[in-house]
Motif scaffolding. Structure first.
Motif, PDB file in Angstrom:
ATOM      1  N   PHE A 117     -10.036  -7.648   6.758  1.00 50.02           N
ATOM      2  CA  PHE A 117      -9.650  -6.258   7.035  1.00 50.02           C
ATOM      3  C   PHE A 117      -9.228  -5.528   5.763  1.00 50.02           C
ATOM      4  O   PHE A 117      -8.468  -4.565   5.824  1.00 50.02           O
ATOM      5  CB  PHE A 117      -8.513  -6.238   8.061  1.00 50.02           C
ATOM      6  N   ALA A 118      -9.757  -5.971   4.640  1.00 48.93           N
ATOM      7  CA  ALA A 118      -9.309  -5.431   3.356  1.00 48.93           C
ATOM      8  C   ALA A 118      -9.505  -3.923   3.249  1.00 48.93           C
ATOM      9  O   ALA A 118      -8.731  -3.243   2.556  1.00 48.93           O
ATOM     10  CB  ALA A 118     -10.044  -6.136   2.218  1.00 48.93           C
ATOM     11  N   ASP A 119     -10.518  -3.384   3.919  1.00 44.86           N
ATOM     12  CA  ASP A 119     -10.806  -1.953   3.809  1.00 44.86           C
ATOM     13  C   ASP A 119     -10.577  -1.203   5.127  1.00 44.86           C
ATOM     14  O   ASP A 119     -11.041  -0.069   5.280  1.00 44.86           O
ATOM     15  CB  ASP A 119     -12.264  -1.762   3.367  1.00 44.86           C
ATOM     16  N   GLU A 158      -0.943 -13.571   6.355  1.00 42.16           N
ATOM     17  CA  GLU A 158      -2.187 -13.271   7.053  1.00 42.16           C
ATOM     18  C   GLU A 158      -2.007 -13.390   8.562  1.00 42.16           C
ATOM     19  O   GLU A 158      -1.530 -14.408   9.070  1.00 42.16           O
ATOM     20  CB  GLU A 158      -3.300 -14.206   6.589  1.00 42.16           C
ATOM     21  N   ASP A 161       2.241  -4.502   7.577  1.00 45.29           N
ATOM     22  CA  ASP A 161       0.798  -4.410   7.381  1.00 45.29           C
ATOM     23  C   ASP A 161      -0.022  -5.014   8.522  1.00 45.29           C
ATOM     24  O   ASP A 161      -1.141  -5.478   8.300  1.00 45.29           O
ATOM     25  CB  ASP A 161       0.434  -5.099   6.055  1.00 45.29           C
ATOM     26  N   ARG A 207      -4.459   2.415   5.164  1.00 43.41           N
ATOM     27  CA  ARG A 207      -5.063   1.088   5.124  1.00 43.41           C
ATOM     28  C   ARG A 207      -4.069   0.088   5.704  1.00 43.41           C
ATOM     29  O   ARG A 207      -2.922   0.005   5.250  1.00 43.41           O
ATOM     30  CB  ARG A 207      -5.413   0.699   3.690  1.00 43.41           C
ATOM     31  N   THR A 251       0.847  -1.189   0.000  1.00 42.79           N
ATOM     32  CA  THR A 251       0.000   0.000   0.000  1.00 42.79           C
ATOM     33  C   THR A 251       0.882   1.238   0.000  1.00 42.79           C
ATOM     34  O   THR A 251       1.817   1.330   0.798  1.00 42.79           O
ATOM     35  CB  THR A 251      -0.923   0.036   1.235  1.00 42.79           C
ATOM     36  N   LEU A 293      -4.860 -11.335   0.145  1.00 46.97           N
ATOM     37  CA  LEU A 293      -5.077 -10.026  -0.471  1.00 46.97           C
ATOM     38  C   LEU A 293      -4.024  -9.669  -1.507  1.00 46.97           C
ATOM     39  O   LEU A 293      -4.337  -9.105  -2.560  1.00 46.97           O
ATOM     40  CB  LEU A 293      -5.095  -8.936   0.605  1.00 46.97           C
ATOM     41  N   SER A 345      -5.365  -9.798   5.334  1.00 43.41           N
ATOM     42  CA  SER A 345      -6.582 -10.597   5.459  1.00 43.41           C
ATOM     43  C   SER A 345      -7.754  -9.951   4.740  1.00 43.41           C
ATOM     44  O   SER A 345      -7.943  -8.730   4.800  1.00 43.41           O
ATOM     45  CB  SER A 345      -6.941 -10.769   6.939  1.00 43.41           C
ATOM     46  N   ARG A 346      -8.573 -10.777   4.104  1.00 46.25           N
ATOM     47  CA  ARG A 346      -9.797 -10.274   3.481  1.00 46.25           C
ATOM     48  C   ARG A 346     -10.742  -9.666   4.515  1.00 46.25           C
ATOM     49  O   ARG A 346     -11.550  -8.795   4.190  1.00 46.25           O
ATOM     50  CB  ARG A 346     -10.500 -11.402   2.732  1.00 46.25           C
ATOM     51  N   THR A 400      -4.152  -4.020   6.798  1.00 42.53           N
ATOM     52  CA  THR A 400      -5.072  -5.140   6.570  1.00 42.53           C
ATOM     53  C   THR A 400      -4.732  -6.443   7.264  1.00 42.53           C
ATOM     54  O   THR A 400      -5.541  -7.373   7.229  1.00 42.53           O
ATOM     55  CB  THR A 400      -5.148  -5.447   5.064  1.00 42.53           C
TER      56      THR A 400
END
Length: 455
Positions: free
Chosen positions: A94-96, A124, A78, A86, A44, A135, A91-92, A88
């Motif tokens: 916490f994608a946003d 993850e 991350d 952002r 990111t 992700l 992990s899906r 995360t």
């Protein structure tokens, strides 16, 4: 692999003296990150936020503020809250997610003038020994993109090794910021538990083990980052002040254990490289003896793994029950195992963890520093969870991680520094361990050891 031409210390000196600016330094780091996208080390970026933060550092300098990390570009793992970014955990789930505030360590780095230029890849929940996530996919080794840098702080380690930034911040709950640095040829430091405040941030699956861990090209930069982040804070009840004294390295009692007292295999290149390094250190005047901990019967990494599985299950068991496919398949297996462990089995893992801490405490009553391998092997293919063979023998997927987790369970400080390469030029590391709270003595010794091994 292109390392930064100057260190974090030199960048801060140049920015402070006006020879360059924080904005110019940040732009250069962003350009390097863009050029190295194929490594997937930085997952990111937010250039407008980065450049605004860098401009604020330049303004603070013009106002006369002194900052030990003025303009130093950093990458943050991350799973560490970095306010407004952002974050995360790979992990899906916490994608946003956008961190509402800085972790204390990041707050302190920013106050010292550091500029966040990106978020570094992790597996993850930082719960895997390679750096790949649902992700973002796999992070690649900077020397050979077909290889993994290990995990879980592979993104921060590769960002430093590839010359994207001079300093990155990872976490370490079982070796995550020592093994990847060893595999890519940089330094990674796991402080004593509590020496750097942890959080605010995500709920942590590793009970009382995980620490904030700086990664850099040399020990001096790590020491600068550590001193910036360390020190008790009321927001973290586990944080504590550290001893301020350092010791003359020549007077320290140093032990060398080629296998940490464990029945494990080590590649010949690593074993021979460590012996050669110890011989060079001895020739330089350090007093090193052969000695190693004697572990209680039944105390193995398998004995403590239920703590990780149970922690993941406690946090993510409900979403797993709803849809296991949301998770990395290996993390799903760990959660499933965690849901199956009995209370007595988890308590047994806690007892094993306590036994490890007590064994190390007794050992460090007789010595000051312990030298071991950081890893028993070099990096392996990107598609594998671990190497198939180590030391000419077939091994389990976790065999690459054997020398680091016990240090976390004892809550000790440890650092990995580059020690050599195999015949293909792939790096491995020397791990230096000290008693809990002796972080500054360890860093002082590591700088001297690093200097000897670089000559």
């Amino acid at each position: 692999m292109t390392k930064p031409v100057i260190s974090a210390r030199e960048i801060a000196a140049d920015v402070t003296a006006g020879r360059t600016s924080a904005v110019g330094t940040a732009r250069a780091a962003l350009a390097r990150i863009e050029a190295a996208k194929s490594l997937n080390a930085v997952v990111t970026i937010d250039p407008s936020r980065t450049l605004a933060d860098a401009a604020a550092v330049d303004d603070r300098l013009r106002a006369g503020e002194a900052m030990p990390l003025a303009g130093v570009p950093i990458v943050v793992k991350d799973n560490i809250w970095t306010g407004g970014w952002r974050v995360t955990q790979g992990s899906r789930l916490f994608a946003d997610f956008v961190a509402p505030q800085d972790a204390i360590a990041i707050e302190r780095l920013r106050k010292a003038g550091a500029v966040v230029v990106g978020i570094g890849a992790t597996s993850e929940f930082a719960s895997k020994g390679v750096t790949t996530s649902p992700l973002f996919g796999p992070t690649r080794h900077p020397l050979d993109p077909a290889l993994t840098p290990g995990g879980s702080s592979g993104g921060p380690a590769v960002a430093v090794a590839a010359g994207l930034v001079p300093l990155a911040i990872g976490t370490d709950a079982g070796g995550s910021s020592r093994r990847p640095p060893a595999h890519v040829g940089v330094a990674g430091f796991k402080p004593s538990y509590g020496a750097i405040p942890y959080g605010p941030g995500f709920a942590e699956p590793f009970f009382g083990l995980s620490v904030i861990a700086p990664i850099a090209t040399d020990v001096a930069d790590i020491a600068l980052a550590f001193k910036t982040m360390a020190g008790a804070d009321r927001r973290d009840p586990d944080s504590a002040s550290i001893a301020q004294e350092t010791s003359d390295v020549a007077g320290l009692r140093i032990a060398f254990s080629p296998r940490l007292g464990l029945d494990v295999v080590v590649d010949d290149a690593v074993a021979n490289g460590l012996v050669s390094a110890v011989e060079r250190l001895s020739a330089a005047g350090l007093h090193i003896m052969r000695n190693e901990p004697v572990w209680p019967a039944g105390v193995t990494e398998d004995a403590i793994m239920p703590l990780q599985h149970a922690g993941l299950a406690a946090l993510y068991g409900e979403p797993f029950r709803k849809d296991p496919t949301v998770f990395d398949p290996d993390i799903a297996k760990q959660i499933e195992r965690g849901l199956s462990w009995s209370g007595a089995e988890v308590a047994g893992a806690l007892l094993a963890s306590t036994a490890i801490a007590k064994t190390f405490a007794a050992f460090f009553g007789e010595i000051d520093l312990l030298l071991t391998p950081t890893v028993p092997c070099v990096a392996w293919p990107l598609t594998q969870f671990g190497p198939d063979m180590i030391g000419g023998k077939a091994v389990s997927p976790r065999a690459h991680a054997v020398f680091t987790p016990f240090v976390n369970h004892a809550r000790l400080p440890a650092i990995s520094i580059p020690c050599g390469t195999d015949r293909c030029g792939l790096p491995f590391g020397l791990q230096i361990i000290a008693a809990r709270g002796q972080d500054l003595t360890l860093l002082e010794a590591a700088q001297e050891i690093e200097a000897i091994l670089r000559t």
